[in-house]
Design a protein around this motif. Sequence first.
Motif, mmCIF file in Angstrom:
data_model
loop_
_atom_site.group_PDB
_atom_site.id
_atom_site.type_symbol
_atom_site.label_atom_id
_atom_site.label_comp_id
_atom_site.label_asym_id
_atom_site.label_seq_id
_atom_site.Cartn_x
_atom_site.Cartn_y
_atom_site.Cartn_z
ATOM 1 N N GLY A 1 -7.744 21.452 -15.739
ATOM 2 C CA GLY A 1 -8.340 22.746 -16.057
ATOM 3 C C GLY A 1 -8.512 22.957 -17.549
ATOM 4 N N GLY B 1 -8.831 32.898 -14.602
ATOM 5 C CA GLY B 1 -9.400 31.646 -15.069
ATOM 6 C C GLY B 1 -8.820 31.100 -16.352
ATOM 7 N N ARG B 2 -7.877 31.804 -16.943
ATOM 8 C CA ARG B 2 -7.279 31.314 -18.190
ATOM 9 C C ARG B 2 -6.284 30.186 -17.910
ATOM 10 N NH1 ARG B 2 -4.909 36.794 -20.430
ATOM 11 N NH2 ARG B 2 -4.752 37.105 -18.173
ATOM 12 N N SER B 3 -6.218 29.230 -18.806
ATOM 13 C CA SER B 3 -5.266 28.126 -18.682
ATOM 14 C C SER B 3 -3.885 28.506 -19.173
ATOM 15 C CB SER B 3 -5.755 26.909 -19.480
ATOM 16 O OG SER B 3 -7.013 26.481 -19.027
ATOM 17 N N TYR C 1 -4.789 30.295 -11.219
ATOM 18 C CA TYR C 1 -6.126 30.421 -11.813
ATOM 19 C C TYR C 1 -6.696 31.812 -11.533
ATOM 20 C CZ TYR C 1 -11.153 29.697 -12.397
ATOM 21 O OH TYR C 1 -12.467 29.823 -12.772
ATOM 22 N N GLN D 1 -11.466 21.042 -18.779
ATOM 23 C CA GLN D 1 -12.733 21.615 -18.330
ATOM 24 C C GLN D 1 -13.082 22.908 -19.048
ATOM 25 O OE1 GLN D 1 -12.000 21.980 -14.106
ATOM 26 N NE2 GLN D 1 -12.821 19.953 -13.635
ATOM 27 N N ARG D 2 -12.073 23.665 -19.486
ATOM 28 C CA ARG D 2 -12.326 25.013 -19.998
ATOM 29 C C ARG D 2 -12.360 25.101 -21.514
ATOM 30 N NH1 ARG D 2 -7.614 26.823 -16.064
ATOM 31 N NH2 ARG D 2 -8.606 26.130 -14.133
ATOM 32 N N HIS D 3 -11.901 24.055 -22.204
ATOM 33 C CA HIS D 3 -11.816 24.140 -23.663
ATOM 34 C C HIS D 3 -12.620 23.014 -24.309
ATOM 35 C CE1 HIS D 3 -8.777 27.310 -23.669
ATOM 36 N NE2 HIS D 3 -8.238 26.688 -22.633
#
Length: 303
Positions: A81, A52-54, A47, A84-86
Amino acid sequence: MELNWLTARNNHTYENGRRYYGFKGEFPFPDDKQAATAHGAISTIWYYLLDGRSFIAPINSVRKNHKFLEFAIRSGSWTIGVLQRHHPAPRLTGMDPTPMLPNLRDFVHHDLQSDWSFTAKQAFHLIHAESLGGVIADYDKFYANAFRHLVPGGWLEVWGNDLRFFTDNAQDETRLVALREWEALMHEAATKFGKRVNVAAEQKELMHSAGFVQVDEQVFKVPFGKWSDDPTLNRVGDHYVFQMQCALEGYTLRLFTRTLGWSREDTDALLIRVQEELKQEDLRLYSYFHLVIGQKPAQAARK
Protein backbone atom coordinates in the motif's frame (compact mmCIF):
# COMPACT_ATOMS: atom_id res chain seq x y z
CA MET A 1 19.72 -13.06 14.56
CA GLU A 2 19.34 -12.57 10.79
CA LEU A 3 18.27 -15.72 8.96
CA ASN A 4 19.68 -17.11 5.74
CA TRP A 5 17.15 -17.03 2.88
CA LEU A 6 17.30 -20.77 2.17
CA THR A 7 17.08 -21.62 5.88
CA ALA A 8 14.11 -19.30 6.33
CA ARG A 9 12.36 -20.72 3.27
CA ASN A 10 12.62 -24.29 4.52
CA ASN A 11 12.20 -23.59 8.21
CA HIS A 12 8.59 -24.72 8.52
CA THR A 13 6.54 -27.38 10.20
CA TYR A 14 3.08 -28.68 9.34
CA GLU A 15 0.21 -29.49 11.66
CA ASN A 16 -3.44 -30.23 10.95
CA GLY A 17 -2.96 -29.37 7.30
CA ARG A 18 -1.55 -25.90 8.03
CA ARG A 19 1.99 -24.54 7.62
CA TYR A 20 3.78 -22.82 10.53
CA TYR A 21 7.10 -21.03 10.68
CA GLY A 22 9.79 -22.73 12.74
CA PHE A 23 10.50 -26.28 13.83
CA LYS A 24 10.07 -25.55 17.53
CA GLY A 25 6.53 -24.22 17.51
CA GLU A 26 7.51 -20.59 18.13
CA PHE A 27 4.30 -19.12 16.75
CA PRO A 28 0.69 -20.07 17.53
CA PHE A 29 -0.67 -19.03 14.15
CA PRO A 30 0.09 -20.43 10.66
CA ASP A 31 1.98 -18.50 7.98
CA ASP A 32 0.55 -20.16 4.87
CA LYS A 33 -1.45 -18.66 2.02
CA GLN A 34 -4.74 -18.72 3.94
CA ALA A 35 -3.11 -16.91 6.87
CA ALA A 36 -1.75 -14.25 4.50
CA THR A 37 -5.25 -13.77 3.08
CA ALA A 38 -6.65 -13.32 6.60
CA HIS A 39 -3.96 -10.80 7.48
CA GLY A 40 -4.57 -8.96 4.22
CA ALA A 41 -8.25 -8.65 5.17
CA ILE A 42 -7.28 -7.00 8.47
CA SER A 43 -5.14 -4.55 6.50
CA THR A 44 -8.15 -3.80 4.26
CA ILE A 45 -10.22 -3.01 7.36
CA TRP A 46 -7.56 -0.54 8.44
CA TYR A 47 -7.51 0.97 4.95
CA TYR A 48 -11.19 1.90 5.27
CA LEU A 49 -10.92 3.00 8.90
CA LEU A 50 -8.12 5.40 7.96
CA ASP A 51 -9.69 6.67 4.72
CA GLY A 52 -6.96 5.11 2.62
CA ARG A 53 -4.02 6.49 4.57
CA SER A 54 -1.00 4.25 5.12
CA PHE A 55 -0.21 5.91 8.45
CA ILE A 56 -1.36 8.81 10.60
CA ALA A 57 2.06 9.77 11.99
CA PRO A 58 2.66 13.45 11.08
CA ILE A 59 5.22 12.94 8.34
CA ASN A 60 4.18 15.83 6.14
CA SER A 61 5.90 14.94 2.90
CA VAL A 62 7.21 11.44 2.16
CA ARG A 63 10.52 11.57 0.30
CA LYS A 64 12.55 8.87 -1.37
CA ASN A 65 15.29 9.22 1.24
CA HIS A 66 12.83 8.40 4.04
CA LYS A 67 13.29 4.92 5.49
CA PHE A 68 10.24 2.94 6.63
CA LEU A 69 10.16 -0.46 8.34
CA GLU A 70 7.26 -2.88 8.47
CA PHE A 71 7.74 -5.19 11.45
CA ALA A 72 6.30 -8.72 11.04
CA ILE A 73 5.36 -8.17 7.44
CA ARG A 74 3.37 -11.39 6.77
CA SER A 75 1.00 -10.63 3.87
CA GLY A 76 2.92 -7.47 2.98
CA SER A 77 -0.31 -5.53 2.51
CA TRP A 78 0.92 -2.41 4.30
CA THR A 79 4.22 -2.29 2.40
CA ILE A 80 2.45 -2.76 -0.94
CA GLY A 81 0.00 0.00 0.00
CA VAL A 82 2.82 2.44 0.81
CA LEU A 83 4.46 1.74 -2.55
CA GLN A 84 1.16 2.32 -4.36
CA ARG A 85 0.13 5.49 -2.52
CA HIS A 86 3.39 7.44 -2.24
CA HIS A 87 5.34 8.80 -5.20
CA PRO A 88 8.19 9.00 -4.80
CA ALA A 89 8.10 6.01 -2.48
CA PRO A 90 10.25 5.86 0.64
CA ARG A 91 12.88 3.18 1.06
CA LEU A 92 10.99 0.24 2.56
CA THR A 93 12.31 -2.59 4.67
CA GLY A 94 10.24 -5.58 5.71
CA MET A 95 11.21 -7.73 8.69
CA ASP A 96 9.72 -11.17 9.23
CA PRO A 97 10.91 -14.69 10.05
CA THR A 98 9.25 -15.99 6.87
CA PRO A 99 9.94 -14.89 3.27
CA MET A 100 6.65 -13.51 1.92
CA LEU A 101 7.81 -10.82 -0.54
CA PRO A 102 11.03 -12.09 -2.17
CA ASN A 103 11.04 -9.22 -4.70
CA LEU A 104 11.18 -6.54 -1.98
CA ARG A 105 14.61 -4.93 -2.20
CA ASP A 106 15.18 -4.71 1.55
CA PHE A 107 13.72 -7.78 3.18
CA VAL A 108 15.21 -9.05 6.43
CA HIS A 109 14.54 -12.56 7.67
CA HIS A 110 14.98 -12.09 11.36
CA ASP A 111 14.08 -13.56 14.72
CA LEU A 112 11.44 -11.10 15.87
CA GLN A 113 12.32 -11.55 19.55
CA SER A 114 16.05 -10.75 19.42
CA ASP A 115 17.98 -7.50 19.03
CA TRP A 116 17.47 -5.98 15.59
CA SER A 117 20.64 -5.96 13.52
CA PHE A 118 20.27 -2.61 11.74
CA THR A 119 23.09 -0.06 11.93
CA ALA A 120 22.78 3.57 12.99
CA LYS A 121 22.86 4.62 9.31
CA GLN A 122 19.83 2.42 8.68
CA ALA A 123 17.68 4.15 11.33
CA PHE A 124 14.07 4.58 10.26
CA HIS A 125 11.75 7.56 10.04
CA LEU A 126 8.68 5.34 10.53
CA ILE A 127 8.20 1.85 11.96
CA HIS A 128 4.86 0.16 11.37
CA ALA A 129 3.69 -2.88 13.37
CA GLU A 130 0.32 -4.56 12.92
CA SER A 131 -1.55 -7.37 14.69
CA LEU A 132 1.17 -8.17 17.23
CA GLY A 133 -1.03 -10.50 19.30
CA GLY A 134 0.44 -14.00 19.11
CA VAL A 135 3.58 -12.72 17.36
CA ILE A 136 5.90 -11.69 20.19
CA ALA A 137 6.22 -12.47 23.88
CA ASP A 138 8.34 -9.58 25.15
CA TYR A 139 6.71 -6.23 24.34
CA ASP A 140 9.25 -4.26 26.34
CA LYS A 141 11.94 -5.69 24.06
CA PHE A 142 9.95 -4.80 20.95
CA TYR A 143 9.50 -1.19 22.06
CA ALA A 144 13.17 -0.90 23.06
CA ASN A 145 14.19 -2.18 19.62
CA ALA A 146 11.84 0.22 17.87
CA PHE A 147 13.03 3.19 19.95
CA ARG A 148 16.67 2.34 19.30
CA HIS A 149 16.28 2.02 15.53
CA LEU A 150 14.29 5.19 14.85
CA VAL A 151 15.95 8.45 13.87
CA PRO A 152 15.50 11.17 16.49
CA GLY A 153 12.01 12.52 15.87
CA GLY A 154 10.97 9.33 14.06
CA TRP A 155 7.61 7.67 14.63
CA LEU A 156 6.33 4.26 15.69
CA GLU A 157 2.80 3.27 14.71
CA VAL A 158 1.12 0.15 16.12
CA TRP A 159 -2.23 -1.18 14.89
CA GLY A 160 -4.00 -3.98 16.70
CA ASN A 161 -7.25 -5.68 17.63
CA ASP A 162 -8.08 -8.30 20.23
CA LEU A 163 -9.84 -11.59 19.54
CA ARG A 164 -12.94 -10.53 21.45
CA PHE A 165 -16.45 -9.53 20.45
CA PHE A 166 -18.90 -7.29 22.24
CA THR A 167 -22.64 -6.67 22.12
CA ASP A 168 -24.63 -3.87 23.71
CA ASN A 169 -27.57 -6.16 24.41
CA ALA A 170 -26.93 -8.22 27.53
CA GLN A 171 -29.77 -10.58 26.64
CA ASP A 172 -27.86 -11.69 23.54
CA GLU A 173 -25.19 -13.31 25.73
CA THR A 174 -27.40 -16.40 25.97
CA ARG A 175 -26.89 -16.82 22.21
CA LEU A 176 -23.08 -16.59 22.39
CA VAL A 177 -22.20 -19.68 24.43
CA ALA A 178 -19.69 -21.19 21.99
CA LEU A 179 -18.13 -17.82 21.13
CA ARG A 180 -17.54 -16.96 24.78
CA GLU A 181 -16.08 -20.42 25.40
CA TRP A 182 -13.76 -19.98 22.42
CA GLU A 183 -12.64 -16.51 23.57
CA ALA A 184 -11.87 -17.73 27.09
CA LEU A 185 -9.96 -20.76 25.81
CA MET A 186 -8.00 -18.65 23.32
CA HIS A 187 -6.93 -16.34 26.14
CA GLU A 188 -5.97 -19.32 28.32
CA ALA A 189 -4.09 -21.12 25.55
CA ALA A 190 -2.22 -18.06 24.25
CA THR A 191 -1.13 -17.16 27.78
CA LYS A 192 0.09 -20.70 28.33
CA PHE A 193 1.82 -20.64 24.94
CA GLY A 194 3.66 -17.48 26.00
CA LYS A 195 2.39 -15.12 23.30
CA ARG A 196 -0.82 -13.48 24.41
CA VAL A 197 -3.41 -12.44 21.84
CA ASN A 198 -5.48 -9.80 23.64
CA VAL A 199 -2.87 -7.08 23.93
CA ALA A 200 -4.12 -4.18 21.78
CA ALA A 201 -5.33 -2.04 24.69
CA GLU A 202 -1.93 -2.33 26.43
CA GLN A 203 0.16 -0.77 23.69
CA LYS A 204 -0.34 2.89 24.62
CA GLU A 205 1.09 2.43 28.10
CA LEU A 206 3.91 0.23 26.79
CA MET A 207 4.86 2.93 24.29
CA HIS A 208 4.85 5.57 27.02
CA SER A 209 7.02 3.38 29.25
CA ALA A 210 9.58 2.89 26.48
CA GLY A 211 10.29 6.63 26.35
CA PHE A 212 8.18 7.69 23.39
CA VAL A 213 6.56 11.12 23.44
CA GLN A 214 3.53 12.58 21.66
CA VAL A 215 1.86 9.21 22.30
CA ASP A 216 -1.68 9.16 21.01
CA GLU A 217 -4.31 6.43 20.70
CA GLN A 218 -7.35 6.12 18.46
CA VAL A 219 -9.92 3.44 19.23
CA PHE A 220 -12.35 2.29 16.55
CA LYS A 221 -15.59 0.42 17.19
CA VAL A 222 -15.64 -2.04 14.29
CA PRO A 223 -18.91 -3.80 13.46
CA PHE A 224 -18.95 -7.48 12.62
CA GLY A 225 -21.27 -7.67 9.64
CA LYS A 226 -23.37 -5.12 7.79
CA TRP A 227 -25.56 -3.72 10.56
CA SER A 228 -24.24 -0.16 10.81
CA ASP A 229 -26.06 2.90 9.47
CA ASP A 230 -22.72 4.10 8.08
CA PRO A 231 -21.98 2.75 4.55
CA THR A 232 -18.23 2.75 5.15
CA LEU A 233 -18.61 0.79 8.39
CA ASN A 234 -20.88 -1.66 6.58
CA ARG A 235 -18.07 -2.26 4.12
CA VAL A 236 -15.66 -2.66 7.03
CA GLY A 237 -18.02 -5.08 8.76
CA ASP A 238 -18.31 -7.18 5.61
CA HIS A 239 -14.51 -7.47 5.41
CA TYR A 240 -14.42 -8.38 9.12
CA VAL A 241 -16.77 -11.31 8.49
CA PHE A 242 -14.56 -12.47 5.61
CA GLN A 243 -11.45 -12.08 7.75
CA MET A 244 -12.84 -14.27 10.52
CA GLN A 245 -13.94 -16.87 8.00
CA CYS A 246 -10.34 -17.04 6.79
CA ALA A 247 -8.69 -16.76 10.21
CA LEU A 248 -10.81 -18.65 12.75
CA GLU A 249 -9.30 -22.07 12.11
CA GLY A 250 -5.75 -20.70 11.95
CA TYR A 251 -6.18 -18.79 15.20
CA THR A 252 -7.38 -21.93 16.94
CA LEU A 253 -5.79 -25.16 15.75
CA ARG A 254 -2.30 -25.09 17.22
CA LEU A 255 -3.36 -23.42 20.47
CA PHE A 256 -6.10 -25.97 21.08
CA THR A 257 -4.54 -29.19 19.79
CA ARG A 258 -0.93 -28.58 20.90
CA THR A 259 -1.20 -26.23 23.87
CA LEU A 260 -4.50 -27.33 25.42
CA GLY A 261 -4.32 -30.94 24.25
CA TRP A 262 -7.69 -30.99 22.51
CA SER A 263 -8.40 -33.48 19.75
CA ARG A 264 -8.86 -32.17 16.21
CA GLU A 265 -12.42 -33.50 16.25
CA ASP A 266 -13.37 -31.61 19.43
CA THR A 267 -11.70 -28.46 18.13
CA ASP A 268 -13.58 -28.63 14.84
CA ALA A 269 -16.84 -29.23 16.68
CA LEU A 270 -16.39 -26.06 18.75
CA LEU A 271 -15.43 -24.03 15.68
CA ILE A 272 -18.60 -25.14 13.88
CA ARG A 273 -20.65 -23.89 16.83
CA VAL A 274 -18.73 -20.60 16.88
CA GLN A 275 -19.27 -20.10 13.16
CA GLU A 276 -22.98 -20.74 13.55
CA GLU A 277 -23.25 -18.16 16.32
CA LEU A 278 -21.32 -15.59 14.28
CA LYS A 279 -23.84 -15.96 11.45
CA GLN A 280 -26.58 -14.44 13.64
CA GLU A 281 -26.71 -11.05 11.93
CA ASP A 282 -29.16 -9.52 14.40
CA LEU A 283 -26.60 -9.75 17.25
CA ARG A 284 -24.84 -6.55 16.14
CA LEU A 285 -21.44 -7.74 17.34
CA TYR A 286 -18.40 -5.49 17.25
CA SER A 287 -14.74 -5.34 18.25
CA TYR A 288 -12.34 -2.57 19.21
CA PHE A 289 -9.38 -1.75 16.99
CA HIS A 290 -6.57 0.30 18.56
CA LEU A 291 -4.09 2.54 16.74
CA VAL A 292 -1.22 3.99 18.80
CA ILE A 293 1.52 6.34 17.60
CA GLY A 294 4.54 7.69 19.43
CA GLN A 295 7.61 9.73 18.59
CA LYS A 296 11.22 9.19 19.54
CA PRO A 297 12.30 12.48 21.17
CA ALA A 298 14.15 14.76 18.78
CA GLN A 299 16.97 15.18 21.29
CA ALA A 300 17.50 11.42 21.72
CA ALA A 301 20.60 9.67 20.41
CA ARG A 302 20.33 8.27 16.90
CA LYS A 303 20.92 4.76 18.28
